[in-house]
Design a protein around this motif. Structure first.
Motif, PDB file in Angstrom:
ATOM      1  N   ASN A  98       0.846  -1.184   0.000  1.00 48.28           N
ATOM      2  CA  ASN A  98       0.000   0.000   0.000  1.00 48.28           C
ATOM      3  C   ASN A  98       0.888   1.243   0.000  1.00 48.28           C
ATOM      4  OD1 ASN A  98      -2.563  -1.266   0.099  1.00 48.28           O
ATOM      5  ND2 ASN A  98      -2.258  -1.676   2.299  1.00 48.28           N
ATOM      6  N   PHE A  99       0.380   2.280  -0.645  1.00 45.64           N
ATOM      7  CA  PHE A  99       1.132   3.536  -0.662  1.00 45.64           C
ATOM      8  C   PHE A  99       0.947   4.272   0.657  1.00 45.64           C
ATOM      9  CE2 PHE A  99       0.833   2.826  -5.234  1.00 45.64           C
ATOM     10  CZ  PHE A  99       2.112   3.185  -5.644  1.00 45.64           C
ATOM     11  N   LYS A 100       2.035   4.846   1.125  1.00 45.28           N
ATOM     12  CA  LYS A 100       1.958   5.683   2.321  1.00 45.28           C
ATOM     13  C   LYS A 100       2.757   6.958   2.098  1.00 45.28           C
ATOM     14  CE  LYS A 100       5.767   3.307   4.707  1.00 45.28           C
ATOM     15  NZ  LYS A 100       6.184   2.635   5.958  1.00 45.28           N
ATOM     16  N   PHE A 101       2.285   8.034   2.715  1.00 45.23           N
ATOM     17  CA  PHE A 101       2.881   9.350   2.525  1.00 45.23           C
ATOM     18  C   PHE A 101       4.029   9.552   3.508  1.00 45.23           C
ATOM     19  CE2 PHE A 101       2.936  13.987   3.442  1.00 45.23           C
ATOM     20  CZ  PHE A 101       3.330  14.425   2.191  1.00 45.23           C
ATOM     21  N   ILE A 102       5.205   9.863   2.976  1.00 43.82           N
ATOM     22  CA  ILE A 102       6.377  10.183   3.791  1.00 43.82           C
ATOM     23  C   ILE A 102       6.533  11.697   3.819  1.00 43.82           C
ATOM     24  CG2 ILE A 102       8.846   9.865   4.107  1.00 43.82           C
ATOM     25  CD1 ILE A 102       7.218   7.317   4.465  1.00 43.82           C
ATOM     26  N   LYS A 103       6.387  12.281   4.985  1.00 41.74           N
ATOM     27  CA  LYS A 103       6.417  13.737   5.103  1.00 41.74           C
ATOM     28  C   LYS A 103       7.805  14.299   4.777  1.00 41.74           C
ATOM     29  CE  LYS A 103       2.759  14.084   8.592  1.00 41.74           C
ATOM     30  NZ  LYS A 103       2.413  14.521   9.959  1.00 41.74           N
ATOM     31  N   GLY A 104       7.798  15.444   4.086  1.00 42.93           N
ATOM     32  CA  GLY A 104       9.037  16.141   3.771  1.00 42.93           C
ATOM     33  C   GLY A 104       9.413  17.124   4.869  1.00 42.93           C
ATOM     34  N   PRO A 105      10.507  17.865   4.691  1.00 43.14           N
ATOM     35  CA  PRO A 105      10.980  18.794   5.731  1.00 43.14           C
ATOM     36  C   PRO A 105      10.047  19.974   5.987  1.00 43.14           C
ATOM     37  CG  PRO A 105      12.278  19.009   3.721  1.00 43.14           C
ATOM     38  CD  PRO A 105      11.421  17.796   3.546  1.00 43.14           C
ATOM     39  N   ILE A 106       9.061  20.186   5.094  1.00 40.34           N
ATOM     40  CA  ILE A 106       8.132  21.300   5.297  1.00 40.34           C
ATOM     41  C   ILE A 106       7.294  21.102   6.554  1.00 40.34           C
ATOM     42  CG2 ILE A 106       6.191  20.338   3.994  1.00 40.34           C
ATOM     43  CD1 ILE A 106       7.352  23.950   3.705  1.00 40.34           C
ATOM     44  N   PHE A 107       7.206  19.850   7.032  1.00 38.12           N
ATOM     45  CA  PHE A 107       6.398  19.559   8.216  1.00 38.12           C
ATOM     46  C   PHE A 107       7.201  19.869   9.477  1.00 38.12           C
ATOM     47  CE2 PHE A 107       4.194  17.289   4.938  1.00 38.12           C
ATOM     48  CZ  PHE A 107       2.860  17.393   5.280  1.00 38.12           C
ATOM     49  N   SER A 108       7.302  21.147   9.750  1.00 32.52           N
ATOM     50  CA  SER A 108       8.012  21.641  10.923  1.00 32.52           C
ATOM     51  C   SER A 108       7.439  23.003  11.264  1.00 32.52           C
ATOM     52  CB  SER A 108       9.518  21.729  10.636  1.00 32.52           C
ATOM     53  OG  SER A 108      10.247  21.964  11.817  1.00 32.52           O
ATOM     54  N   ASN A 109       7.691  23.497  12.482  1.00 38.28           N
ATOM     55  CA  ASN A 109       7.155  24.804  12.867  1.00 38.28           C
ATOM     56  C   ASN A 109       7.854  25.952  12.166  1.00 38.28           C
ATOM     57  OD1 ASN A 109       6.897  23.329  16.036  1.00 38.28           O
ATOM     58  ND2 ASN A 109       5.112  24.016  14.902  1.00 38.28           N
ATOM     59  N   ILE A 110       9.167  25.873  12.112  1.00 35.76           N
ATOM     60  CA  ILE A 110       9.957  26.943  11.479  1.00 35.76           C
ATOM     61  C   ILE A 110      10.796  26.346  10.357  1.00 35.76           C
ATOM     62  CG2 ILE A 110      11.801  28.635  11.824  1.00 35.76           C
ATOM     63  CD1 ILE A 110      10.797  29.216  14.542  1.00 35.76           C
ATOM     64  N   ILE A 111      10.680  26.952   9.177  1.00 35.19           N
ATOM     65  CA  ILE A 111      11.425  26.496   8.007  1.00 35.19           C
ATOM     66  C   ILE A 111      12.385  27.596   7.565  1.00 35.19           C
ATOM     67  CG2 ILE A 111      11.274  25.725   5.605  1.00 35.19           C
ATOM     68  CD1 ILE A 111      10.060  23.761   7.571  1.00 35.19           C
ATOM     69  N   LEU A 112      13.651  27.250   7.434  1.00 35.07           N
ATOM     70  CA  LEU A 112      14.616  28.151   6.812  1.00 35.07           C
ATOM     71  C   LEU A 112      14.777  27.729   5.360  1.00 35.07           C
ATOM     72  CD1 LEU A 112      16.726  30.373   6.758  1.00 35.07           C
ATOM     73  CD2 LEU A 112      18.412  28.720   7.590  1.00 35.07           C
ATOM     74  N   ALA A 113      14.231  28.518   4.449  1.00 39.04           N
ATOM     75  CA  ALA A 113      14.350  28.253   3.018  1.00 39.04           C
ATOM     76  C   ALA A 113      15.582  29.003   2.516  1.00 39.04           C
ATOM     77  CB  ALA A 113      13.093  28.712   2.279  1.00 39.04           C
ATOM     78  N   ASP A 114      16.710  28.321   2.534  1.00 40.78           N
ATOM     79  CA  ASP A 114      17.993  28.967   2.256  1.00 40.78           C
ATOM     80  C   ASP A 114      18.190  29.163   0.758  1.00 40.78           C
ATOM     81  OD1 ASP A 114      20.190  30.218   3.207  1.00 40.78           O
ATOM     82  OD2 ASP A 114      21.224  28.430   3.922  1.00 40.78           O
ATOM     83  N   GLU A 115      18.419  30.428   0.360  1.00 36.74           N
ATOM     84  CA  GLU A 115      18.642  30.810  -1.038  1.00 36.74           C
ATOM     85  C   GLU A 115      17.495  30.306  -1.928  1.00 36.74           C
ATOM     86  OE1 GLU A 115      23.031  31.576  -2.077  1.00 36.74           O
ATOM     87  OE2 GLU A 115      23.008  29.531  -1.290  1.00 36.74           O
ATOM     88  N   ILE A 116      16.305  30.804  -1.626  1.00 35.30           N
ATOM     89  CA  ILE A 116      15.101  30.380  -2.317  1.00 35.30           C
ATOM     90  C   ILE A 116      15.136  30.710  -3.804  1.00 35.30           C
ATOM     91  CG2 ILE A 116      13.852  32.521  -1.795  1.00 35.30           C
ATOM     92  CD1 ILE A 116      11.311  30.863  -1.486  1.00 35.30           C
ATOM     93  N   ASN A 117      15.947  31.703  -4.181  1.00 36.82           N
ATOM     94  CA  ASN A 117      16.003  32.085  -5.593  1.00 36.82           C
ATOM     95  C   ASN A 117      16.948  31.201  -6.416  1.00 36.82           C
ATOM     96  OD1 ASN A 117      18.135  33.215  -4.072  1.00 36.82           O
ATOM     97  ND2 ASN A 117      18.520  34.798  -5.613  1.00 36.82           N
ATOM     98  N   ARG A 118      17.470  30.136  -5.829  1.00 35.69           N
ATOM     99  CA  ARG A 118      18.360  29.241  -6.585  1.00 35.69           C
ATOM    100  C   ARG A 118      17.654  27.964  -7.026  1.00 35.69           C
ATOM    101  NH1 ARG A 118      23.107  31.344  -7.092  1.00 35.69           N
ATOM    102  NH2 ARG A 118      23.883  32.810  -5.524  1.00 35.69           N
ATOM    103  N   THR A 119      16.346  27.902  -6.882  1.00 34.19           N
ATOM    104  CA  THR A 119      15.606  26.719  -7.308  1.00 34.19           C
ATOM    105  C   THR A 119      14.548  27.130  -8.320  1.00 34.19           C
ATOM    106  OG1 THR A 119      14.706  24.662  -6.381  1.00 34.19           O
ATOM    107  CG2 THR A 119      13.702  26.710  -5.645  1.00 34.19           C
ATOM    108  N   PRO A 120      14.154  26.229  -9.224  1.00 42.78           N
ATOM    109  CA  PRO A 120      13.204  26.590 -10.279  1.00 42.78           C
ATOM    110  C   PRO A 120      11.833  26.993  -9.727  1.00 42.78           C
ATOM    111  CG  PRO A 120      14.355  24.551 -10.825  1.00 42.78           C
ATOM    112  CD  PRO A 120      14.693  24.869  -9.408  1.00 42.78           C
ATOM    113  N   PRO A 121      11.044  27.733 -10.523  1.00 38.85           N
ATOM    114  CA  PRO A 121       9.736  28.237 -10.079  1.00 38.85           C
ATOM    115  C   PRO A 121       8.786  27.146  -9.584  1.00 38.85           C
ATOM    116  CG  PRO A 121      10.389  29.344 -12.096  1.00 38.85           C
ATOM    117  CD  PRO A 121      11.412  28.268 -11.854  1.00 38.85           C
TER     118      PRO A 121
END
Length: 320
Positions: A98-121
């Motif tokens: 069965n498929f199960k969802f593995i949570k990514g790092p976004i599942f946290s209270n505080i996220i540091l998105a380091d150099e957000i302009n270096r990834t595609p839109p």
């Protein structure tokens, strides 16, 4: 948390804010305005975009804030090959077929998105959707993010080759745009002393997630006088060229002004700024205190402004 009145709660909030600020200052030397903007963003339930050259302790700042507020923290390094699933998470086929969802790092209270302009839109959009909706959708199923949820994204103002600048519509999702400058000589001297020895400072937990949510709701409940509300909305209206409220300076130097979200953030930011200073209601000075960081990434200068060397901050100051 039980208080007899909102006034009593605001008094407590003002004291707690000062305790949080002092505890952060035991690790972060200087940068008082940056720390204040980050904390106002959190208590206003907004997000913050931090612009500064490498090595100015942006990661340390967010880690320290997360520790003092007793919140979970994840750092995501944005790169050109980062995919949306690397942030949000993905479904995998488990041993039970069965498929199960593995949570990514976004599942946290505080996220540091380091150099957000270096990834595609496409990957930027995955983060920005989570910021706006406070949830993510995978395989048609919506997953709610942790509360409180705060994103601090960073951009490097140099080395712009191969970057993907955030468009104005996405910049608008950030409550604050904060420029991080170099420390003074004395501050840098203290930084070097504190970081080149064996002494490590352990920060204390001042608040927790439940208390932060309470104070976020408290900030929303703070009343705003009509004249302050009108001042904030009129200030935003003045940034829109070729409209009734726009002064000649705006018509000459701006090609686009701020939208209604700027008015919302001005009012909520002014409420929070008033509360941390022990005031029960914001005034015009509170609106002005947060206006530059809220408006400068929402206005678009034309070639005349750049040719005459007019910055977004100087244009906004003229509106006061």
């Amino acid at each position: 948390m039980n208080y007899n009145s909102d006034a009593e709660a605001i008094d407590a909030f003002s004291k707690v804010y000062e305790d949080v600020r002092k505890e952060i200052s035991t690790v972060i030397v200087g940068q008082n305005e940056v720390v204040k903007s980050v904390l106002i963003s959190i208590f206003s339930n907004g997000h913050c975009l931090l612009v500064g050259v490498p090595g100015l302790a942006k990661t340390l700042l967010v880690q320290t804030v997360a520790s003092v507020l007793d919140l979970s923290f994840n750092r995501i390094q944005f790169t050109p090959d980062l995919m949306p699933s690397d942030i949000v998470g993905s479904e995998i086929l488990g041993e039970d077929r069965n498929f199960k969802f593995i949570k990514g790092p976004i599942f946290s209270n505080i996220i540091l998105a380091d150099e957000i302009n270096r990834t595609p839109p496409k990957t930027q959009a995955a983060l920005l959707e989570a910021m706006q909706e406070k949830s993510v959708t995978a395989a048609g199923i919506t997953h709610t993010l942790s509360k409180p949820f705060f994103v601090l994204a960073t951009q490097n103002p140099i080395e712009q080759e191969g970057t993907y600048p955030l468009p104005e519509a996405q910049l608008d999702r950030f409550m604050f745009h904060v420029d991080l400058g170099y420390p003074t000589f004395e501050e840098e001297l203290n930084i070097v002393k504190n970081t080149t020895g064996n002494v490590k400072h352990q920060t204390k937990h001042i608040l927790n997630g439940e208390q932060i949510s309470f104070f976020q709701d408290l900030v929303k409940k703070i009343p705003v006088p009509n004249q302050v509300l009108e001042y904030a909305v009129k200030l935003v209206a003045k940034t829109r060229p070729q409209t009734d409220y726009a002064p000649e300076l705006i018509n000459k130097y701006l090609s686009w002004g701020a939208g209604p979200r700027a008015s919302q953030y001005l009012v909520i930011g002014a409420k929070c700024h008033a509360a941390i200073n022990g005031k029960y209601s914001p005034d015009v000075e509170d609106v002005q205190a947060v206006a530059s960081s809220i408006l400068k990434h929402r206005i678009v200068r034309n070639y005349k402004a750049e040719a005459d060397g007019l910055s977004a901050e100087s244009i906004i100051q003229n509106l006061f």
